[in-house]
Design a protein around this motif. Structure first.
Motif, mmCIF file in Angstrom:
data_model
loop_
_atom_site.group_PDB
_atom_site.id
_atom_site.type_symbol
_atom_site.label_atom_id
_atom_site.label_comp_id
_atom_site.label_asym_id
_atom_site.label_seq_id
_atom_site.Cartn_x
_atom_site.Cartn_y
_atom_site.Cartn_z
ATOM 1 N N SER A 134 0.804 -1.234 0.000
ATOM 2 C CA SER A 134 0.000 0.000 0.000
ATOM 3 C C SER A 134 0.837 1.284 0.000
ATOM 4 O O SER A 134 0.725 2.110 0.918
ATOM 5 C CB SER A 134 -1.006 0.012 1.156
ATOM 6 N N PRO A 135 1.622 1.465 -1.050
ATOM 7 C CA PRO A 135 2.319 2.763 -1.190
ATOM 8 C C PRO A 135 1.282 3.861 -1.452
ATOM 9 O O PRO A 135 0.246 3.603 -2.068
ATOM 10 C CB PRO A 135 3.211 2.563 -2.409
ATOM 11 N N ASP A 136 1.572 5.081 -0.988
ATOM 12 C CA ASP A 136 0.590 6.169 -1.128
ATOM 13 C C ASP A 136 0.816 7.058 -2.346
ATOM 14 O O ASP A 136 -0.019 7.917 -2.650
ATOM 15 C CB ASP A 136 0.549 7.024 0.146
ATOM 16 N N GLY A 137 1.927 6.864 -3.073
ATOM 17 C CA GLY A 137 2.219 7.730 -4.208
ATOM 18 C C GLY A 137 1.116 7.751 -5.265
ATOM 19 O O GLY A 137 0.634 8.833 -5.647
ATOM 20 N N PRO A 138 0.678 6.574 -5.768
ATOM 21 C CA PRO A 138 -0.351 6.593 -6.819
ATOM 22 C C PRO A 138 -1.638 7.293 -6.375
ATOM 23 O O PRO A 138 -2.201 8.087 -7.130
ATOM 24 C CB PRO A 138 -0.580 5.098 -7.096
ATOM 25 N N GLY A 139 -2.079 7.026 -5.166
ATOM 26 C CA GLY A 139 -3.302 7.671 -4.671
ATOM 27 C C GLY A 139 -3.130 9.168 -4.516
ATOM 28 O O GLY A 139 -4.045 9.949 -4.817
ATOM 29 N N ASN A 140 -1.954 9.597 -4.076
ATOM 30 C CA ASN A 140 -1.710 11.039 -3.928
ATOM 31 C C ASN A 140 -1.680 11.737 -5.292
ATOM 32 O O ASN A 140 -2.191 12.845 -5.447
ATOM 33 C CB ASN A 140 -0.393 11.284 -3.185
ATOM 34 N N LEU A 141 -1.073 11.068 -6.282
ATOM 35 C CA LEU A 141 -1.019 11.668 -7.618
ATOM 36 C C LEU A 141 -2.434 11.777 -8.205
ATOM 37 O O LEU A 141 -2.816 12.821 -8.755
ATOM 38 C CB LEU A 141 -0.107 10.822 -8.528
ATOM 39 N N LEU A 142 -3.209 10.720 -8.050
ATOM 40 C CA LEU A 142 -4.594 10.744 -8.537
ATOM 41 C C LEU A 142 -5.383 11.864 -7.845
ATOM 42 O O LEU A 142 -6.101 12.632 -8.496
ATOM 43 C CB LEU A 142 -5.254 9.376 -8.276
ATOM 44 N N ALA A 143 -5.231 11.962 -6.536
ATOM 45 C CA ALA A 143 -5.949 13.008 -5.783
ATOM 46 C C ALA A 143 -5.507 14.398 -6.241
ATOM 47 O O ALA A 143 -6.334 15.308 -6.397
ATOM 48 C CB ALA A 143 -5.687 12.836 -4.284
ATOM 49 N N ALA A 144 -4.220 14.567 -6.492
ATOM 50 C CA ALA A 144 -3.716 15.884 -6.925
ATOM 51 C C ALA A 144 -4.329 16.282 -8.259
ATOM 52 O O ALA A 144 -4.721 17.440 -8.464
ATOM 53 C CB ALA A 144 -2.189 15.857 -7.012
ATOM 54 N N VAL A 145 -4.425 15.319 -9.178
ATOM 55 C CA VAL A 145 -5.023 15.630 -10.484
ATOM 56 C C VAL A 145 -6.508 15.944 -10.319
ATOM 57 O O VAL A 145 -7.031 16.886 -10.921
ATOM 58 C CB VAL A 145 -4.775 14.474 -11.485
ATOM 59 N N ARG A 146 -7.202 15.188 -9.493
ATOM 60 C CA ARG A 146 -8.623 15.494 -9.213
ATOM 61 C C ARG A 146 -8.774 16.912 -8.693
ATOM 62 O O ARG A 146 -9.668 17.647 -9.102
ATOM 63 C CB ARG A 146 -9.162 14.549 -8.143
ATOM 64 N N GLY A 166 -5.593 24.004 9.637
ATOM 65 C CA GLY A 166 -6.313 22.842 9.108
ATOM 66 C C GLY A 166 -6.292 22.829 7.592
ATOM 67 O O GLY A 166 -5.773 23.750 6.948
ATOM 68 N N PRO A 167 -6.848 21.768 6.996
ATOM 69 C CA PRO A 167 -6.838 21.654 5.534
ATOM 70 C C PRO A 167 -7.837 22.586 4.862
ATOM 71 O O PRO A 167 -8.785 23.052 5.489
ATOM 72 C CB PRO A 167 -7.221 20.189 5.286
ATOM 73 N N LEU A 168 -7.602 22.854 3.564
ATOM 74 C CA LEU A 168 -8.506 23.691 2.763
ATOM 75 C C LEU A 168 -9.660 22.876 2.206
ATOM 76 O O LEU A 168 -10.724 23.416 1.900
ATOM 77 C CB LEU A 168 -7.746 24.295 1.581
ATOM 78 N N ALA A 169 -9.414 21.576 2.020
ATOM 79 C CA ALA A 169 -10.433 20.707 1.425
ATOM 80 C C ALA A 169 -10.051 19.265 1.714
ATOM 81 O O ALA A 169 -8.902 18.970 2.064
ATOM 82 C CB ALA A 169 -10.517 20.946 -0.086
ATOM 83 N N ALA A 170 -11.051 18.398 1.592
ATOM 84 C CA ALA A 170 -10.799 16.965 1.729
ATOM 85 C C ALA A 170 -11.338 16.269 0.496
ATOM 86 O O ALA A 170 -12.249 16.782 -0.166
ATOM 87 C CB ALA A 170 -11.497 16.445 2.978
ATOM 88 N N LEU A 171 -10.762 15.120 0.173
ATOM 89 C CA LEU A 171 -11.317 14.311 -0.924
ATOM 90 C C LEU A 171 -12.067 13.142 -0.330
ATOM 91 O O LEU A 171 -11.532 12.400 0.509
ATOM 92 C CB LEU A 171 -10.193 13.798 -1.821
ATOM 93 N N VAL A 172 -13.328 12.993 -0.761
ATOM 94 C CA VAL A 172 -14.164 11.889 -0.293
ATOM 95 C C VAL A 172 -14.847 11.298 -1.515
ATOM 96 O O VAL A 172 -15.441 12.043 -2.306
ATOM 97 C CB VAL A 172 -15.231 12.395 0.708
ATOM 98 N N GLU A 173 -14.758 10.011 -1.695
ATOM 99 C CA GLU A 173 -15.367 9.328 -2.851
ATOM 100 C C GLU A 173 -14.953 10.012 -4.161
ATOM 101 O O GLU A 173 -15.744 10.106 -5.091
ATOM 102 C CB GLU A 173 -16.896 9.338 -2.741
ATOM 103 N N GLY A 174 -13.767 10.585 -4.186
ATOM 104 C CA GLY A 174 -13.309 11.265 -5.400
ATOM 105 C C GLY A 174 -13.821 12.688 -5.530
ATOM 106 O O GLY A 174 -13.470 13.396 -6.475
ATOM 107 N N ARG A 175 -14.669 13.146 -4.581
ATOM 108 C CA ARG A 175 -15.155 14.537 -4.607
ATOM 109 C C ARG A 175 -14.229 15.419 -3.794
ATOM 110 O O ARG A 175 -13.718 14.993 -2.759
ATOM 111 C CB ARG A 175 -16.530 14.637 -3.930
ATOM 112 N N VAL A 176 -14.089 16.657 -4.231
ATOM 113 C CA VAL A 176 -13.364 17.640 -3.424
ATOM 114 C C VAL A 176 -14.384 18.348 -2.551
ATOM 115 O O VAL A 176 -15.331 18.964 -3.047
ATOM 116 C CB VAL A 176 -12.622 18.650 -4.323
ATOM 117 N N VAL A 177 -14.230 18.234 -1.245
ATOM 118 C CA VAL A 177 -15.155 18.870 -0.299
ATOM 119 C C VAL A 177 -14.457 20.105 0.276
ATOM 120 O O VAL A 177 -13.507 19.987 1.054
ATOM 121 C CB VAL A 177 -15.534 17.898 0.835
ATOM 122 N N PRO A 178 -14.890 21.314 -0.101
ATOM 123 C CA PRO A 178 -14.228 22.534 0.373
ATOM 124 C C PRO A 178 -14.403 22.719 1.871
ATOM 125 O O PRO A 178 -15.485 22.467 2.409
ATOM 126 C CB PRO A 178 -14.954 23.657 -0.390
#
Ligand code: ASP
Length: 338
Positions: A119-131, A178-190
């Motif tokens: 479970s490396p986190d790189g691929p998920g982080n890259l996907l989230a960044a593009v989203r 704190g964070p500016l947004a979170a990703l949930v189910e692929g959605r960006v939640v501001p």
């Protein structure tokens, strides 16, 4: 709607490592490899992948980040993702934030767990960044958000994010805001927009930040620090090559009594910023008396770093020195940070 064009610039870091014959992780993967490891990217955006370097972020230089900023500014993509190591992401992201105009989303991301681990986190982080780069709310507020860091499905302002743990998966945080947004189910939640006034003031006062590297010493103070390093700087005619200094001071802006004189003398010969060793939060300005506390230190010419983490204060001071602005302007730039 046609897909956004996203430019991925790979610098190196754990996200780009591969095991060598002995199993030790070495820099190896380029931007194409990172993209190939995340097939879902193709459905999200038109990706342009470019390998800029293959170095650990602990070995990056200010000059490399200035060159990267020029490349990002020249990119005609709709958004730019920088992949790099985690070690200095809190500094490189902040420098990019100071240098870029904010005409397109710019996101730095990385990995805590290398590709050889489960479970490396790189691929998920890259996907989230593009989203995040493609998200409508992010795009509507690009200028207000500034450069962002995306790690573990959270979006942080570059000015606030810090690496708070050397190995944990959830190593990144923005303790003050704190964070500016979170990703949930692929959605960006501001969740919120950052306060940008200090960054805007810095950018206006600095103008074009060009010129040669300006080494800045960072002296993190601890119990009973004798101040010998400061004395060495004071005694060396060239200040050991340093052009400025950041003091990671105690509490609301205090130094051990025994070195208060050295601190004041350093401020007379080099721009010297006092920054909270607590890792951020506004400093005091007029509570405690005595040569080792804020009232006298400010009178002695120390520049008050405000709420900036010492690592970010060092990045900002380097930018001020590179821009060639006066000591008074440097003090005004830092003053805006509280
Ligand atoms: N030392 C590595 C780097 O910063 C660590 C990492 O990538 O997480 O490049």
């Amino acid at each position: 709607m046609s897909k956004r064009r996203i430019h991925i610039l790979a610098l190196g870091g754990t996200i780009a490592t591969r095991p060598d014959a002995s199993g030790v992780m070495q820099m190896g993967a380029g931007a194409d490899d990172l993209v190939a490891a995340v097939p879902a990217l193709a459905g999200l955006a038109d990706i342009e992948a470019e390998t800029v370097s293959r170095v650990g972020s602990h070995s990056l230089s200010f000059d490399q980040i200035h060159a990267l900023a020029a490349k990002i500014a020249a990119s005609r993509a709709d958004g730019v993702i920088v992949t790099q190591g985690t070690d200095t992401l809190e500094e490189t992201g902040f420098l990019l934030d100071l240098l870029l105009r904010g005409d397109k989303p710019v996101i730095v991301t990385a990995a805590m767990r290398n590709p050889a681990l489960t479970s490396p986190d790189g691929p998920g982080n890259l996907l989230a960044a593009v989203r995040v780069a493609c998200d409508p709310w992010i795009r509507r507020h690009t200028r207000s958000l500034g450069v962002m860091a995306v790690m573990l499905d959270e979006v942080y302002a570059a000015a606030d994010v810090i690496k708070a743990h050397p190995t944990r998966l959830d190593a990144f945080a923005a303790p003050q805001t704190g964070p500016l947004a979170a990703l949930v189910e692929g959605r960006v939640v501001p969740l919120g927009l950052p306060v940008r006034d200090p960054i805007d003031i810095a950018r206006n006062k600095l103008g074009k930040v060009a010129g040669r590297a300006q080494p800045v010493a960072l002296l993190w103070l601890g119990l009973d620090e004798p101040g010998a390093l400061l004395e060495a700087m004071l005694n060396a005619p060239d200040r050991l090559g340093y052009r400025g200094a950041v003091i990671g001071a105690m509490g609301g802006g205090h130094v051990p009594e025994r070195m208060a004189g050295s601190v004041a003398r350093l401020a007379a010969v080099l721009p010297t910023v006092v920054s909270p060793r607590a890792g951020g939060g506004p400093l005091l300005r007029h509570t405690y008396g005595g040569a080792s506390a804020e009232i006298e230190l400010r009178k002695a010419g120390l520049i008050w770093g405000g709420r900036l983490h010492p690592l970010k204060a060092r990045v900002l001071l380097e930018a001020c020195l590179r821009a060639g602005v006066s000591r008074d302007t440097i003090a005004e730039v830092f003053d805006a940070f509280g």
